[in-house]
Design a protein around this motif. Structure first.
Motif, PDB file in Angstrom:
ATOM      1  N   ILE A  85      24.238  -0.293  18.502  1.00 27.54           N
ATOM      2  CA  ILE A  85      23.996   0.057  19.556  1.00 27.54           C
ATOM      3  C   ILE A  85      23.690   1.500  20.028  1.00 27.54           C
ATOM      4  CG2 ILE A  85      24.585  -0.452  21.476  1.00 27.54           C
ATOM      5  CD1 ILE A  85      21.193  -0.547  20.989  1.00 27.54           C
ATOM      6  N   GLY A  86      24.900   2.131  20.038  1.00 29.72           N
ATOM      7  CA  GLY A  86      25.637   3.543  20.469  1.00 29.72           C
ATOM      8  C   GLY A  86      24.924   4.024  19.178  1.00 29.72           C
ATOM      9  N   PHE A  87      25.500   3.562  17.739  1.00 30.98           N
ATOM     10  CA  PHE A  87      25.353   4.715  16.663  1.00 30.98           C
ATOM     11  C   PHE A  87      23.120   5.218  16.485  1.00 30.98           C
ATOM     12  CE2 PHE A  87      23.292   4.144  11.751  1.00 30.98           C
ATOM     13  CZ  PHE A  87      23.374   5.304  11.424  1.00 30.98           C
ATOM     14  N   LEU A  88      22.404   3.700  16.750  1.00 34.01           N
ATOM     15  CA  LEU A  88      21.047   3.839  17.256  1.00 34.01           C
ATOM     16  C   LEU A  88      20.624   4.454  18.038  1.00 34.01           C
ATOM     17  CD1 LEU A  88      20.478   0.292  16.011  1.00 34.01           C
ATOM     18  CD2 LEU A  88      20.595   1.819  14.220  1.00 34.01           C
ATOM     19  N   LEU A  89      21.553   4.693  18.776  1.00 32.46           N
ATOM     20  CA  LEU A  89      20.787   5.530  20.050  1.00 32.46           C
ATOM     21  C   LEU A  89      21.010   6.787  19.621  1.00 32.46           C
ATOM     22  CD1 LEU A  89      22.651   3.700  23.255  1.00 32.46           C
ATOM     23  CD2 LEU A  89      19.644   4.574  22.529  1.00 32.46           C
ATOM     24  N   VAL A  90      22.083   7.261  18.916  1.00 29.33           N
ATOM     25  CA  VAL A  90      22.772   8.894  18.336  1.00 29.33           C
ATOM     26  C   VAL A  90      21.722   8.548  17.121  1.00 29.33           C
ATOM     27  CG1 VAL A  90      23.930  10.238  17.515  1.00 29.33           C
ATOM     28  CG2 VAL A  90      25.117   8.684  19.338  1.00 29.33           C
ATOM     29  N   LEU A  91      21.168   7.910  16.271  1.00 28.89           N
ATOM     30  CA  LEU A  91      20.346   8.430  15.508  1.00 28.89           C
ATOM     31  C   LEU A  91      19.084   8.885  15.403  1.00 28.89           C
ATOM     32  CD1 LEU A  91      19.745   7.993  11.614  1.00 28.89           C
ATOM     33  CD2 LEU A  91      19.869   6.163  12.675  1.00 28.89           C
ATOM     34  N   SER A  92      18.764   8.088  17.266  1.00 27.89           N
ATOM     35  CA  SER A  92      17.271   8.427  17.584  1.00 27.89           C
ATOM     36  C   SER A  92      17.339   9.505  18.345  1.00 27.89           C
ATOM     37  CB  SER A  92      17.124   7.372  18.874  1.00 27.89           C
ATOM     38  OG  SER A  92      17.348   6.474  18.021  1.00 27.89           O
ATOM     39  N   LEU A  93      17.878  10.168  18.722  1.00 28.74           N
ATOM     40  CA  LEU A  93      18.337  11.545  19.482  1.00 28.74           C
ATOM     41  C   LEU A  93      18.362  12.285  17.849  1.00 28.74           C
ATOM     42  CD1 LEU A  93      20.848  11.433  22.016  1.00 28.74           C
ATOM     43  CD2 LEU A  93      18.479  11.416  22.620  1.00 28.74           C
ATOM     44  N   PHE A  94      19.040  12.250  16.996  1.00 27.00           N
ATOM     45  CA  PHE A  94      18.805  13.028  15.865  1.00 27.00           C
ATOM     46  C   PHE A  94      17.047  13.174  15.606  1.00 27.00           C
ATOM     47  CE2 PHE A  94      19.182  13.840  11.225  1.00 27.00           C
ATOM     48  CZ  PHE A  94      19.617  15.176  11.410  1.00 27.00           C
ATOM     49  N   VAL A  95      16.662  11.991  15.893  1.00 28.99           N
ATOM     50  CA  VAL A  95      14.910  11.559  15.189  1.00 28.99           C
ATOM     51  C   VAL A  95      14.410  12.540  16.461  1.00 28.99           C
ATOM     52  CG1 VAL A  95      13.114  10.662  14.190  1.00 28.99           C
ATOM     53  CG2 VAL A  95      15.449  10.079  13.360  1.00 28.99           C
ATOM     54  N   THR A  96      15.178  12.807  16.874  1.00 22.30           N
ATOM     55  CA  THR A  96      13.926  13.239  18.258  1.00 22.30           C
ATOM     56  C   THR A  96      13.477  14.504  17.550  1.00 22.30           C
ATOM     57  OG1 THR A  96      14.431  11.431  19.760  1.00 22.30           O
ATOM     58  CG2 THR A  96      13.289  13.495  20.784  1.00 22.30           C
ATOM     59  N   LEU A  97      15.327  15.480  17.641  1.00 26.78           N
ATOM     60  CA  LEU A  97      15.927  16.926  17.524  1.00 26.78           C
ATOM     61  C   LEU A  97      14.913  17.546  16.220  1.00 26.78           C
ATOM     62  CD1 LEU A  97      19.403  16.691  19.182  1.00 26.78           C
ATOM     63  CD2 LEU A  97      16.751  17.596  20.383  1.00 26.78           C
ATOM     64  N   PHE A  98      14.664  16.519  15.111  1.00 28.63           N
ATOM     65  CA  PHE A  98      14.386  17.064  13.955  1.00 28.63           C
ATOM     66  C   PHE A  98      13.417  16.426  13.307  1.00 28.63           C
ATOM     67  CE2 PHE A  98      18.654  17.738  14.300  1.00 28.63           C
ATOM     68  CZ  PHE A  98      19.427  19.412  14.263  1.00 28.63           C
ATOM     69  N   SER A  99      11.848  16.036  14.465  1.00 25.05           N
ATOM     70  CA  SER A  99      11.169  15.179  14.210  1.00 25.05           C
ATOM     71  C   SER A  99      10.652  16.018  12.910  1.00 25.05           C
ATOM     72  CB  SER A  99      10.219  14.622  15.015  1.00 25.05           C
ATOM     73  OG  SER A  99      10.109  15.712  15.978  1.00 25.05           O
ATOM     74  N   SER A 100      10.105  17.793  12.607  1.00 23.55           N
ATOM     75  CA  SER A 100       9.680  17.853  12.322  1.00 23.55           C
ATOM     76  C   SER A 100      10.122  17.707  10.462  1.00 23.55           C
ATOM     77  CB  SER A 100       8.965  19.298  12.519  1.00 23.55           C
ATOM     78  OG  SER A 100       8.286  19.124  13.507  1.00 23.55           O
ATOM     79  N   LEU A 101      11.124  17.489  10.220  1.00 25.58           N
ATOM     80  CA  LEU A 101      11.780  17.999   9.323  1.00 25.58           C
ATOM     81  C   LEU A 101      11.709  16.239   8.532  1.00 25.58           C
ATOM     82  CD1 LEU A 101      15.259  20.146   9.620  1.00 25.58           C
ATOM     83  CD2 LEU A 101      13.268  20.762   8.197  1.00 25.58           C
ATOM     84  N   ILE A 102      12.088  15.236   9.446  1.00 24.99           N
ATOM     85  CA  ILE A 102      12.384  13.700   9.247  1.00 24.99           C
ATOM     86  C   ILE A 102      10.657  13.481   8.842  1.00 24.99           C
ATOM     87  CG2 ILE A 102      12.479  11.588  10.371  1.00 24.99           C
ATOM     88  CD1 ILE A 102      14.923  13.103   9.874  1.00 24.99           C
ATOM     89  N   THR A 103       9.271  13.948   9.458  1.00 26.12           N
ATOM     90  CA  THR A 103       8.351  13.503   9.132  1.00 26.12           C
ATOM     91  C   THR A 103       8.342  14.309   7.584  1.00 26.12           C
ATOM     92  OG1 THR A 103       7.785  13.800  11.644  1.00 26.12           O
ATOM     93  CG2 THR A 103       6.015  13.780   9.517  1.00 26.12           C
ATOM     94  N   LYS A 104       8.350  15.590   7.122  1.00 26.19           N
ATOM     95  CA  LYS A 104       8.160  16.387   5.946  1.00 26.19           C
ATOM     96  C   LYS A 104       8.952  15.354   4.783  1.00 26.19           C
ATOM     97  CE  LYS A 104       7.958  21.001   4.028  1.00 26.19           C
ATOM     98  NZ  LYS A 104       8.183  22.401   3.916  1.00 26.19           N
ATOM     99  N   ALA A 105      10.229  14.285   5.307  1.00 22.59           N
ATOM    100  CA  ALA A 105      11.003  14.125   4.402  1.00 22.59           C
ATOM    101  C   ALA A 105       9.899  12.659   3.757  1.00 22.59           C
ATOM    102  CB  ALA A 105      11.931  14.098   4.673  1.00 22.59           C
ATOM    103  N   ILE A 106       8.988  12.153   4.641  1.00 21.50           N
ATOM    104  CA  ILE A 106       9.239  10.716   4.294  1.00 21.50           C
ATOM    105  C   ILE A 106       7.373  10.672   4.016  1.00 21.50           C
ATOM    106  CG2 ILE A 106      10.287   9.708   6.220  1.00 21.50           C
ATOM    107  CD1 ILE A 106       8.057   9.940   7.797  1.00 21.50           C
TER     108      ILE A 106
END
Length: 433
Positions: A85-106
């Protein structure tokens, strides 16, 4: 007990899928098949992909055998929960901070304006992942105790939340509706957590937190299995994700056609194959743990024969009545007759692979119960490689329908390789004995 458990899972899945189709009906009517539906489906696709690979598939397949063999079950389950759960919360924050890059990738085919529209939705939807991991963790504990009803019926809560979001926002601008849907996803996740907490408390499974010294050996064994299971359970979901990625290069609406067709395809797969595998896996894992291989094989024989009949019938009915099914479910409001034609063709391409995907799921349980997750992973990756090859070959002449058929081909490859590892002679003896 097996039939009762399958029936419980199937009933819950059927109830959820009925609500899911009502949700899709409303989505098709209110949003249609256009850029706004595409960006929401892309935003929801990422957490859904991770949910199915990590939370539902890989976690359960690795956790239940490890939990069954653990000498200190509370300590083992506690540390695994806290770490993940700690890993997933950190991952979720990462996606929030870099949502544009993540969206472009998918969604590489999206232009800059569309990416800007989709990025905030991607960030919001991703927080569904840690919520659903909490649900899956508690569900695994309940499954070990042969309690399936809560998990089976709680999936309906997500659909109820999304239906509510659609009804509340139906008169707003389409882009605003996608925000309501995204927050509806989170509300659905919170409701699922709540009902599982109630069930866990009722079954006296609340002692999941401890800070005492734990068995590192058990933890390492779990993560080794988890890594293999993560790869092994990913084929169908990565195939769907690949479809979305490639479809972003096609005409507007292609992502939505694939989504709606896959939703219909997933109904018999979930209703029969997933319901059966969820009920079967704890029983097979316990039989293997107790060195009762004959019992495990007989459970698999009974399950696979029933499943073949059910999925075969569903395939024939679905292909014959594909246009009627799509018309009844979706053609209203912004969803046109042309959309029905395009979606029904893609549905047929998916349905051809229904039986192999379903049977592969059953026989892969043998590998997972014997903690051969990395062997299952190799099989899965080979199947995925075939899917990629045929997707690239078929996308140009057949567009979205070609992507769906490439996924079906990978299902046949997956079943062949799984049975090869299980043993063709053992399979022949098991089925025809």
């Amino acid at each position: 007990m097996l039939i009762k458990s399958i029936f419980t899972n199937s009933s819950g899945i059927l109830f959820s899928r009925i609500l899911g189709f009502i949700r899709d009906l409303l989505t098709a009517s209110i949003l249609g098949a256009n850029i706004y539906s595409d960006i929401f489906f892309v935003a929801f696709k990422l957490p859904n992909l991770f949910r199915r690979i990590f939370a539902e598939g890989a976690f359960t397949q690795a956790f239940i055998p490890s939990y069954a063999k653990s000498k200190h079950k509370i300590r083992f389950s506690s540390i695994i929960f806290l770490q993940l759960i700690g890993f997933l919360l950190v991952l979720s924050l990462f996606v929030t901070l870099f949502s544009s890059l993540i969206t472009k990738a998918i969604a590489v085919g999206f232009d800059a304006k569309t990416i800007d529209l989709a990025a905030p939705l991607v960030a919001i939807n991703f927080y569904y992942l840690p919520l659903i991991f909490i649900v899956t963790f508690m569900a695994a504990l309940l499954q070990y105790k042969n309690h399936f009803a809560t998990t089976a019926f709680s999936t309906a809560l997500l659909n109820i939340a999304l239906i509510g979001a659609l009804l509340i926002s139906k008169d707003l601008e389409k882009y605003e509706i996608t925000y309501y849907l995204s927050y509806g996803v989170l509300v659905g996740g919170l409701l699922q957590v709540l009902v599982h907490l109630i069930a866990v408390k009722k079954h006296n499974l609340c002692k999941v937190f401890t800070f005492k010294k734990h068995e590192k050996k058990e933890e390492n064994r779990f993560y080794k299995s988890f890594m293999g299971a993560t790869l092994g359970s990913s084929t169908a979901h990565l195939s769907a994700f690949l479809d979305t990625w490639l479809a972003s290069f096609l005409v507007s609406g292609s992502i939505s056609y694939l989504y709606y067709a896959n939703r219909v395809f997933q109904l018999p797969l979930a209703l029969f194959a997933i319901a059966t595998s969820v009920a079967l896996f704890p029983m097979v894992a316990k039989a293997i743990k107790n060195k009762d291989e004959n019992k495990a094989l007989q459970l698999m024989k009974k399950s696979s024969l029933i499943l073949f009949g059910l999925l075969g019938t569903a395939t024939i009915i679905g292909i014959i009545f594909n246009d009627l099914i799509v018309w009844l479910l979706f053609e209203r409001g912004a969803f046109t007759s042309e959309d029905t034609t395009n979606t029904s063709l893609i549905l047929t391409m998916y349905l051809i692979g229904l039986v192999p995907f379903g049977l592969a799921k059953i026989f892969s349980l043998w590998l997972y119960a014997n903690e051969k997750q990395f062997i299952a992973a190799k099989i899965s990756m080979k199947s995925l490689a075939w899917n990629i090859v045929f997707s690239l070959i078929l996308i140009i002449p057949y567009e979205a329908a070609g992507l769906a058929f490439a996924s079906t081909i990978s299902g046949f490859v997956l079943l062949f390789l799984t049975l090869k590892e299980f043993g063709f002679n053992k399979f022949k003896t098991l089925i025809f004995k």
